[in-house]
Design an enzyme around this catalytic site. Sequence first.
Site, PDB file in Angstrom:
ATOM      1  N   GLY A  99      14.048  42.339 -75.061  1.00 29.99           N
ATOM      2  CA  GLY A  99      14.546  43.814 -74.572  1.00 29.99           C
ATOM      3  C   GLY A  99      14.907  43.667 -73.248  1.00 29.99           C
ATOM      4  N   ARG A 100      14.547  42.709 -72.406  1.00 31.86           N
ATOM      5  CA  ARG A 100      15.260  42.663 -71.086  1.00 31.86           C
ATOM      6  C   ARG A 100      15.310  41.146 -70.713  1.00 31.86           C
ATOM      7  NH1 ARG A 100      10.807  43.549 -67.274  1.00 31.86           N
ATOM      8  NH2 ARG A 100       8.971  43.043 -68.489  1.00 31.86           N
ATOM      9  N   LYS A 120      15.368  36.244 -67.633  1.00 32.32           N
ATOM     10  CA  LYS A 120      14.918  37.501 -67.752  1.00 32.32           C
ATOM     11  C   LYS A 120      15.340  38.724 -66.666  1.00 32.32           C
ATOM     12  CE  LYS A 120       9.868  38.721 -68.338  1.00 32.32           C
ATOM     13  NZ  LYS A 120       8.587  38.199 -68.315  1.00 32.32           N
ATOM     14  N   ASP A 132      15.229  49.763 -69.795  1.00 32.16           N
ATOM     15  CA  ASP A 132      16.600  49.453 -69.148  1.00 32.16           C
ATOM     16  C   ASP A 132      17.113  48.048 -68.945  1.00 32.16           C
ATOM     17  OD1 ASP A 132      14.680  48.265 -67.324  1.00 32.16           O
ATOM     18  OD2 ASP A 132      15.120  49.587 -65.393  1.00 32.16           O
ATOM     19  N   GLY A 133      16.101  47.201 -69.823  1.00 28.57           N
ATOM     20  CA  GLY A 133      16.675  45.776 -69.762  1.00 28.57           C
ATOM     21  C   GLY A 133      16.438  45.005 -68.435  1.00 28.57           C
ATOM     22  N   ASP A 259       2.966  38.993 -79.085  1.00 33.61           N
ATOM     23  CA  ASP A 259       4.360  38.412 -78.792  1.00 33.61           C
ATOM     24  C   ASP A 259       4.290  37.831 -77.455  1.00 33.61           C
ATOM     25  OD1 ASP A 259       3.374  41.123 -78.127  1.00 33.61           O
ATOM     26  OD2 ASP A 259       5.148  41.174 -76.886  1.00 33.61           O
ATOM     27  N   ASN A 260       3.146  37.751 -76.868  1.00 32.08           N
ATOM     28  CA  ASN A 260       3.263  36.967 -75.379  1.00 32.08           C
ATOM     29  C   ASN A 260       2.527  35.532 -75.648  1.00 32.08           C
ATOM     30  OD1 ASN A 260       4.498  39.051 -74.367  1.00 32.08           O
ATOM     31  ND2 ASN A 260       2.951  40.149 -73.566  1.00 32.08           N
ATOM     32  N   ASP A 269       4.702  34.595 -70.856  1.00 35.34           N
ATOM     33  CA  ASP A 269       5.115  35.864 -70.568  1.00 35.34           C
ATOM     34  C   ASP A 269       3.630  36.684 -69.865  1.00 35.34           C
ATOM     35  OD1 ASP A 269       7.276  37.400 -70.892  1.00 35.34           O
ATOM     36  OD2 ASP A 269       7.145  37.824 -72.963  1.00 35.34           O
TER      37      ASP A 269
END
Length: 493
Positions: A99-100, A120, A132-133, A259-260, A269
């Site tokens: 997402g970012r 990243k 907001d990425g 997811d990490n 992450d």
Amino acid sequence: MPYSGAAVKTLTELHFDNRFARLGDVFSTEITPQPLEHPRLVVASEAAMALLDLDPAVAGDPLFTELFSGHKLWSTAEPRAMVYSGHQFGSYNPQLGDGRGLLLGQVINEAGEHWDLHLKGAGLTPYSRMGDGRAVLRSSIREFLASEHLHALGIPTSRALCVTGSDTPVYRERQERGAMLMRLAQSHVRFGHFEFFYYTKRHDELKKLLDHVVENHFSECLEHPEPYQAFFREVLERTAEMVARWQAYGFCHGVMNTDNMSILGITFDFGPYAFLDDFDARFICNHSDHAGRYSYENQVPIAHWNLAALAQALTPFIAIDQLRATMDLFLPIYEAAWLDLMRKRLGLQTAEESDKELIQRLLQLMQSSAIDYTRFFRELGDSPTEQALARLREDFLDIKVFDDWAATYRQRSEREGIDHEARRTRMHAANPKYILRNYLAQKAIEAAEAGDYGPVRELHQVLSRPYDEQPGMEHYAERPPEWGKHLEISCSS
Ligand code: AMP
Ligand code: MG
């Protein structure tokens, strides 16, 4: 550009081989990085540059900053945002993804290794959801410092090539500045990648992903009569050994969502991470983790839980009883690895039945007297056993209980031989003098936010040789000030 094979490369000589992009659009989406205003280099890691065979001098070239801040792009890079899902704080989130950040491309180095370049903070992607990425300077510096430090400590981890800062405002609890981290890893595939295709019932794609990962990253499993089964066992083993290292060195990841979790068994992450200052088994480093799901002591059962989530996603390809039998190996593998590390930290070269109890008694004592977890072991190895114990004794509240422990330890140590110099060298190689304490990162971040990158660069240098005595740098090894023990680090980054 053809692969030159030269030992030291310039920036334009990187050779891309984008294997993940070739898997197809189901696994990732084409995207271009959205640059920030007036990028500048905050800090770079020469050790990470070496993984790409880059000449360290190129960090000073303006092109370095332009490329690693997304202002310029190699024509062969093929940037993509990956799709995945995962269990966050125990609940399944069906749609996550880059997402970012984005996979800028995959570089093959002279040794034939593939390294993912993951940028990243590179802007919005189809997976940005409400975000907001962007990434801020503070969190980018934190991840940079920890990546390179964990590696220097001997803990498997993703790496960090550089951080670039900018003038672009980014809004969190306060207005901050946007930054980008150039992260390197041999793969960015997470447990959550497998969960995504399992829960969307796309078993053909799941198999394609599995084959991709096994062939490219676990090729030794292909020799095994049951390659998928061997693969799961290998992931479990690597994850158990990684967590053993975290526990032995006091690293708290902070947000062990599936997811990490890297499929390679590397530390990955880690936003709100911390290293323990005073030993505290119940320490929670992530301010947003109200229930303490990811506390220091819970990292072991949580890693096991996360492996169960991965196992679930592999049920179409591996028999459930095989998965169960492998899951049962986690604790024994973890414990053997942890004991081995803790023995080394205590200067013990042989294994005795009662060592586990000796170590647990020590940790309880450290907990009740709030003993600094890093300094204790370094000091224990600094002087001959008797002298070291006499000095350390002063820090414990319950002297009698400490004396009981010390008597057992003294006898145990005597059975290892009495050559002090050899003991000191051995123990110093297992016990870092320098550790990335939150307050050290915080001071360097405050300077960087004010435009002075000197402190971040110096801290990075010191932490990349954590086991070495570094004359003139001793102040980095001191106990934290009181304010430095209670910094609140949240997921917001
Ligand atoms: P993390 O907590 O960093 O592991 O992120 C969890 C998920 O949220 C991932 O899918 C991230 O890509 C996404 N995410 C985190 N921060 C942002 C952000 N500022 N903008 C867009 N997506 C984000
Ligand atoms: Mg994440």
